[in-house]
Scaffold this active site. Structure first.
Site, PDB file in Angstrom:
ATOM      1  N   ASP A 117       0.868  -1.266  -0.005  1.00 41.97           N
ATOM      2  CA  ASP A 117      -0.117   0.014  -0.184  1.00 41.97           C
ATOM      3  C   ASP A 117       0.863   1.196   0.137  1.00 41.97           C
ATOM      4  O   ASP A 117       1.420   1.730   1.191  1.00 41.97           O
ATOM      5  CB  ASP A 117      -0.920   0.108   1.252  1.00 41.97           C
ATOM      6  CG  ASP A 117      -1.925  -0.966   1.234  1.00 41.97           C
ATOM      7  OD1 ASP A 117      -1.654  -2.181   0.595  1.00 41.97           O
ATOM      8  OD2 ASP A 117      -3.271  -0.808   1.865  1.00 41.97           O
ATOM      9  N   LYS A 149      -6.792   3.565  -3.351  1.00 42.28           N
ATOM     10  CA  LYS A 149      -7.048   3.464  -1.869  1.00 42.28           C
ATOM     11  C   LYS A 149      -7.453   5.031  -1.627  1.00 42.28           C
ATOM     12  O   LYS A 149      -6.856   5.788  -1.920  1.00 42.28           O
ATOM     13  CB  LYS A 149      -6.078   2.849  -0.939  1.00 42.28           C
ATOM     14  CG  LYS A 149      -6.267   2.915   0.414  1.00 42.28           C
ATOM     15  CD  LYS A 149      -5.007   2.206   1.285  1.00 42.28           C
ATOM     16  CE  LYS A 149      -5.199   2.279   2.609  1.00 42.28           C
ATOM     17  NZ  LYS A 149      -3.994   1.248   3.022  1.00 42.28           N
ATOM     18  N   LYS A 168     -10.011   0.213  -2.143  1.00 40.98           N
ATOM     19  CA  LYS A 168      -9.818   0.184  -0.790  1.00 40.98           C
ATOM     20  C   LYS A 168     -10.209   1.165  -0.056  1.00 40.98           C
ATOM     21  O   LYS A 168      -9.765   2.482  -0.067  1.00 40.98           O
ATOM     22  CB  LYS A 168      -8.566  -0.382  -0.711  1.00 40.98           C
ATOM     23  CG  LYS A 168      -8.199  -0.562   0.984  1.00 40.98           C
ATOM     24  CD  LYS A 168      -6.698  -0.889   1.477  1.00 40.98           C
ATOM     25  CE  LYS A 168      -6.681  -1.090   2.947  1.00 40.98           C
ATOM     26  NZ  LYS A 168      -5.527  -1.675   3.142  1.00 40.98           N
TER      27      LYS A 168
END
Length: 221
Positions: free
Chosen positions: A91, A154, A184
């Site tokens: 991430d 995300k 996400k």
């Protein structure tokens, strides 16, 4: 939407990214993730490799976290080291200041550098910090991430004062990437209704630390 406990658990990255997190707390996170059946644990790269392994869950690690103000080269090196130490997913945080400058070329470049450093099957999620962006900037950033080879976009780190995930941000992201990328939602998801709202808006993964509380509110089947 009937989002049952098992189905919801498989969408969760059970997360501990506090700078004060101890080895014992990380071990407790992993044990809890395995008990709850979450998809993964998400930890700082300095905590890898996980003592005793991750059990049945996957491992996600962050890069450039939480500010995104690291150079692209540092983010790529950090991601490489995390994967070598056992991470299955990365991430990464973009340099949101560059994006606010309108420098989409840089955004695409840094995501591509990390993608090339950790190619598939490693999963690459890109954190945009949507709370500081306009809808147009979110759309442009999502498209740059897609061009650069990201698997997910995300919403947030959960550490920025602008806040975490919102239903509106997830909807804008889903409209930008269609079904081609995962989304996400992360930051501020602390109850079952919020989790359901994010999934309805288009989220396919949820980052949270309150996983047990949220799952206990979900219907068993």
């Amino acid at each position: 939407m009937q989002l049952t406990r098992p189905r919801l658990a498989r969408m969760i990255d059970h997360t501990l990214l506090a700078p004060t997190a101890t080895e014992a707390e990380v071990a407790a996170l992993v044990a809890e993730a395995n008990e709850l059946g979450t998809w993964s644990v998400c930890v700082s790269p300095s905590r890898l490799p996980l003592p005793g392994g991750a059990g049945r869950v996957r491992v996600a690690a962050v890069a450039g976290f939480p500010s995104g103000q690291h150079t692209a080269e540092i983010k790529a090196d950090e991601a490489t080291a995390a994967v070598a130490a056992g991470a299955h997913e990365i991430d990464m945080v973009i340099d949101v200041g560059r994006l606010l400058d309108g420098d989409l070329v840089y955004t695409e470049k840094e995501v591509r550098m990390v993608r090339e450093a950790v190619p598939a099957p490693v999963l690459l999620k890109v954190i945009l910090e949507t709370g500081v962006l306009t809808d147009r900037q979110v759309i442009d950033a999502c498209q740059a991430c897609e061009r650069a080879g990201a698997d997910y976009v995300k919403t947030s780190t959960g550490f920025h004062p602008s806040g975490g995930a919102t239903v509106h941000a997830v909807e804008v992201m889903r409209a930008a990437v269609g079904d081609r990328l995962g989304i996400k939602a992360s930051g501020g998801i602390r109850d079952y209704p919020t989790a359901v709202a994010m999934v309805r808006a288009g989220a396919t993964r949820l980052g949270m630390s309150a996983s047990r509380t949220v799952l206990e509110q979900a219907p068993a089947e």
